[in-house]
Design a protein around this motif. Structure first.
Motif, PDB file in Angstrom:
ATOM      1  N   ASP A 140       0.849  -1.191   0.000  1.00  0.00           N
ATOM      2  CA  ASP A 140       0.000   0.000   0.000  1.00  0.00           C
ATOM      3  C   ASP A 140       0.888   1.245   0.000  1.00  0.00           C
ATOM      4  N   LEU A 141       1.536   1.515  -1.139  1.00  0.00           N
ATOM      5  CA  LEU A 141       2.462   2.649  -1.230  1.00  0.00           C
ATOM      6  C   LEU A 141       2.243   3.420  -2.529  1.00  0.00           C
ATOM      7  N   PRO A 142       2.609   4.712  -2.521  1.00  0.00           N
ATOM      8  CA  PRO A 142       2.599   5.464  -3.781  1.00  0.00           C
ATOM      9  C   PRO A 142       3.718   4.987  -4.706  1.00  0.00           C
ATOM     10  N   VAL A 143       3.497   5.130  -6.000  1.00  0.00           N
ATOM     11  CA  VAL A 143       4.514   4.726  -6.978  1.00  0.00           C
ATOM     12  C   VAL A 143       5.141   5.946  -7.653  1.00  0.00           C
ATOM     13  N   CYS A 144       6.364   5.721  -8.114  1.00  0.00           N
ATOM     14  CA  CYS A 144       7.110   6.715  -8.875  1.00  0.00           C
ATOM     15  C   CYS A 144       7.304   6.098 -10.256  1.00  0.00           C
ATOM     16  N   LEU A 145       6.634   6.656 -11.260  1.00  0.00           N
ATOM     17  CA  LEU A 145       6.601   6.058 -12.602  1.00  0.00           C
ATOM     18  C   LEU A 145       7.822   6.496 -13.385  1.00  0.00           C
ATOM     19  N   ASP A 146       8.763   5.560 -13.573  1.00  0.00           N
ATOM     20  CA  ASP A 146      10.069   5.897 -14.135  1.00  0.00           C
ATOM     21  C   ASP A 146      10.165   5.434 -15.575  1.00  0.00           C
ATOM     22  N   SER A 147       9.873   6.341 -16.513  1.00  0.00           N
ATOM     23  CA  SER A 147       9.983   5.999 -17.925  1.00  0.00           C
ATOM     24  C   SER A 147      10.211   7.258 -18.745  1.00  0.00           C
ATOM     25  N   PRO A 148      11.044   7.143 -19.782  1.00  0.00           N
ATOM     26  CA  PRO A 148      11.224   8.287 -20.686  1.00  0.00           C
ATOM     27  C   PRO A 148      10.088   8.382 -21.705  1.00  0.00           C
ATOM     28  N   LEU A 183       3.883   6.413 -19.523  1.00  0.00           N
ATOM     29  CA  LEU A 183       3.463   7.137 -18.320  1.00  0.00           C
ATOM     30  C   LEU A 183       1.940   7.301 -18.322  1.00  0.00           C
ATOM     31  N   ALA A 184       1.382   7.683 -19.485  1.00  0.00           N
ATOM     32  CA  ALA A 184      -0.068   7.884 -19.583  1.00  0.00           C
ATOM     33  C   ALA A 184      -0.807   6.578 -19.302  1.00  0.00           C
ATOM     34  N   ALA A 185      -0.312   5.468 -19.869  1.00  0.00           N
ATOM     35  CA  ALA A 185      -0.963   4.168 -19.664  1.00  0.00           C
ATOM     36  C   ALA A 185      -0.905   3.775 -18.187  1.00  0.00           C
ATOM     37  N   ALA A 186       0.222   4.033 -17.542  1.00  0.00           N
ATOM     38  CA  ALA A 186       0.368   3.668 -16.127  1.00  0.00           C
ATOM     39  C   ALA A 186      -0.509   4.546 -15.243  1.00  0.00           C
ATOM     40  N   LEU A 187      -0.602   5.843 -15.571  1.00  0.00           N
ATOM     41  CA  LEU A 187      -1.428   6.750 -14.763  1.00  0.00           C
ATOM     42  C   LEU A 187      -2.885   6.301 -14.726  1.00  0.00           C
ATOM     43  N   LYS A 188      -3.330   5.652 -15.792  1.00  0.00           N
ATOM     44  CA  LYS A 188      -4.720   5.181 -15.840  1.00  0.00           C
ATOM     45  C   LYS A 188      -5.002   4.131 -14.771  1.00  0.00           C
ATOM     46  N   VAL A 189      -3.977   3.378 -14.369  1.00  0.00           N
ATOM     47  CA  VAL A 189      -4.223   2.299 -13.399  1.00  0.00           C
ATOM     48  C   VAL A 189      -3.685   2.607 -11.996  1.00  0.00           C
ATOM     49  N   VAL A 190      -2.984   3.736 -11.853  1.00  0.00           N
ATOM     50  CA  VAL A 190      -2.413   4.088 -10.547  1.00  0.00           C
ATOM     51  C   VAL A 190      -3.518   4.288  -9.523  1.00  0.00           C
ATOM     52  N   ARG A 191      -3.320   3.736  -8.332  1.00  0.00           N
ATOM     53  CA  ARG A 191      -4.208   4.058  -7.216  1.00  0.00           C
ATOM     54  C   ARG A 191      -3.511   5.084  -6.350  1.00  0.00           C
ATOM     55  N   GLY A 192      -4.233   6.167  -6.000  1.00  0.00           N
ATOM     56  CA  GLY A 192      -3.643   7.230  -5.190  1.00  0.00           C
ATOM     57  C   GLY A 192      -3.070   8.331  -6.060  1.00  0.00           C
ATOM     58  N   ARG A 193      -1.932   8.869  -5.610  1.00  0.00           N
ATOM     59  CA  ARG A 193      -1.341  10.031  -6.279  1.00  0.00           C
ATOM     60  C   ARG A 193       0.121   9.724  -6.557  1.00  0.00           C
ATOM     61  N   ALA A 194       0.456   9.587  -7.829  1.00  0.00           N
ATOM     62  CA  ALA A 194       1.800   9.134  -8.208  1.00  0.00           C
ATOM     63  C   ALA A 194       2.765  10.293  -8.381  1.00  0.00           C
ATOM     64  N   LEU A 195       4.049   9.912  -8.396  1.00  0.00           N
ATOM     65  CA  LEU A 195       5.127  10.830  -8.757  1.00  0.00           C
ATOM     66  C   LEU A 195       5.607  10.396 -10.142  1.00  0.00           C
ATOM     67  N   ILE A 196       5.534  11.288 -11.110  1.00  0.00           N
ATOM     68  CA  ILE A 196       5.960  10.959 -12.476  1.00  0.00           C
ATOM     69  C   ILE A 196       7.456  11.237 -12.603  1.00  0.00           C
ATOM     70  N   ALA A 245      -1.123  14.597 -10.604  1.00  0.00           N
ATOM     71  CA  ALA A 245       0.046  13.899 -10.055  1.00  0.00           C
ATOM     72  C   ALA A 245       1.105  14.919  -9.639  1.00  0.00           C
ATOM     73  N   ALA A 246       2.195  14.418  -9.064  1.00  0.00           N
ATOM     74  CA  ALA A 246       3.383  15.230  -8.846  1.00  0.00           C
ATOM     75  C   ALA A 246       4.432  14.769  -9.849  1.00  0.00           C
ATOM     76  N   VAL A 247       5.487  15.569 -10.039  1.00  0.00           N
ATOM     77  CA  VAL A 247       6.456  15.218 -11.084  1.00  0.00           C
ATOM     78  C   VAL A 247       7.884  15.525 -10.634  1.00  0.00           C
ATOM     79  N   ILE A 248       8.791  14.656 -11.051  1.00  0.00           N
ATOM     80  CA  ILE A 248      10.222  14.919 -10.863  1.00  0.00           C
ATOM     81  C   ILE A 248      10.709  15.679 -12.090  1.00  0.00           C
ATOM     82  N   ALA A 249      11.384  16.797 -11.856  1.00  0.00           N
ATOM     83  CA  ALA A 249      11.916  17.594 -12.956  1.00  0.00           C
ATOM     84  C   ALA A 249      13.437  17.567 -12.916  1.00  0.00           C
TER      85      ALA A 249
END
Ligand code: THG
Length: 286
Positions: A89-97, A102-115, A137-141
């Protein structure tokens, strides 16, 4: 400034007065031959085990990267995310260029992810920031842009400022942009660590933003990588990096030690708990 991430039913807060948030790096095929081969064969069975092990070792966000050669990330990243969040039961950080992944993963994320991640390149900003806004979501820049990785801390700060401006134009608030001052290998350039640290200090002072960093990148090709990684994590924390991407199985206790020494662990409770967890793991494996 606080960045709030969410898992299926948990909340994780990144902030200057909070304990360090460990983003577990292990779900990543880089440098892991067996995992790469499994991903290429569509076998994701290692993922729940890696997720649970990292959570037990103190990670409170899990980076999910399935970028092995020739894998279809658009298909695999959402499956991997689902398996991670079924296991912990944790937030995920979606790591992809790949913005489509990223869009496909965001559709299935539960909660609030870090992109993970956007950078100052115009194409990247145009592809990723709208996803951040759409999914809340939040994002790493990353502090780099069309002309590459700036050599100086001041130039990296300028990239960060430009990204913040673009984000704000889309209604993304500054607390949802987590900067990465960029960690390069000290084996290739012995001043790389110093540049990262100076960049982090500048971002903390001028922008007050939360920050991540791929701490283990610094040690590539060097002996006793763990020593370098541990020391660097402490220096990064001092410079304001409060959500490092690291290996909790190796760095878990050190990170709690850093919190305690920075006054972020009342009575040392979290440090002692991490120590006991480590003892238990060592007893099981001996
Ligand atoms: N910034 C951001 N995201 C990132 C990075 C970053 N994501 C990827 C990477 N860098 C952080 N993740 C890792 C994952 C693994 C390793 C280093 C960084 C690593 N792996 C071992 C190796 O390659 O030798 C082997 C893995 C093992 O068996 O444990 O070092 O900088 N935003």
């Amino acid at each position: 400034m606080q960045t709030v991430l969410k898992g299926p039913s948990t909340e994780v807060v990144i902030g200057p007065d909070e304990p360090i948030v460990m983003i577990g790096e292990r779900i990543n095929p880089t440098g892991r031959k067996a995992f790469s081969a499994e991903l290429q064969a569509g076998d994701l069975s290692r993922i729940p085990r890696d997720a649970v092990a990292q959570a037990e070792a103190g990670a409170t966000v899990l980076d999910v990267n399935v970028g092995a050669a020739s894998v279809d990330e658009v298909a695999l990243l959402p499956r991997a995310v689902q398996m991670v969040q079924d296991a912990v039961d944790l937030p995920v950080c979606l790591d992809s260029p790949n913005p489509a992944a990223l869009a496909a993963a965001l559709k299935v994320v539960r909660g609030r992810a870090l992109i993970n991640s956007v950078n100052g390149e115009s194409d990247k900003l145009a592809a990723v920031l709208p996803l951040v806004a759409e999914y809340g979501a939040a994002v790493i820049a990353l502090c780099m842009d069309d002309s590459g990785i700036p050599a100086t801390p001041e130039a990296r700060l300028a990239v960060a400022e430009a990204i913040l401006e673009q984000a704000q134009a889309l209604g993304i608030p500054p607390e949802d942009v987590v900067f990465d001052p960029l960690v390069m290998a000290v084996g290739a350039d012995h001043t790389a660590g110093a540049t990262t640290l100076a960049t982090a200090h500048l971002i903390r002072e001028r922008l007050g933003s939360n920050m991540t960093a791929g701490a283990s990148n610094a040690s590539h090709g060097m002996p006793e990588r763990e020593v370098l990684n541990t020391v660097f994590l402490a220096l990064l924390a001092q410079a304001g990096v409060n959500a490092p991407i690291c290996n909790p199985l190796k760095n878990g206790l050190a990170v709690r030690a850093i919190d305690l020494m920075m006054g972020h662990d009342e009575w040392g409770g979290a440090y002692i708990k991490a120590y006991r967890t480590l003892q238990k793991r060592e007893a099981q494996s001996s």
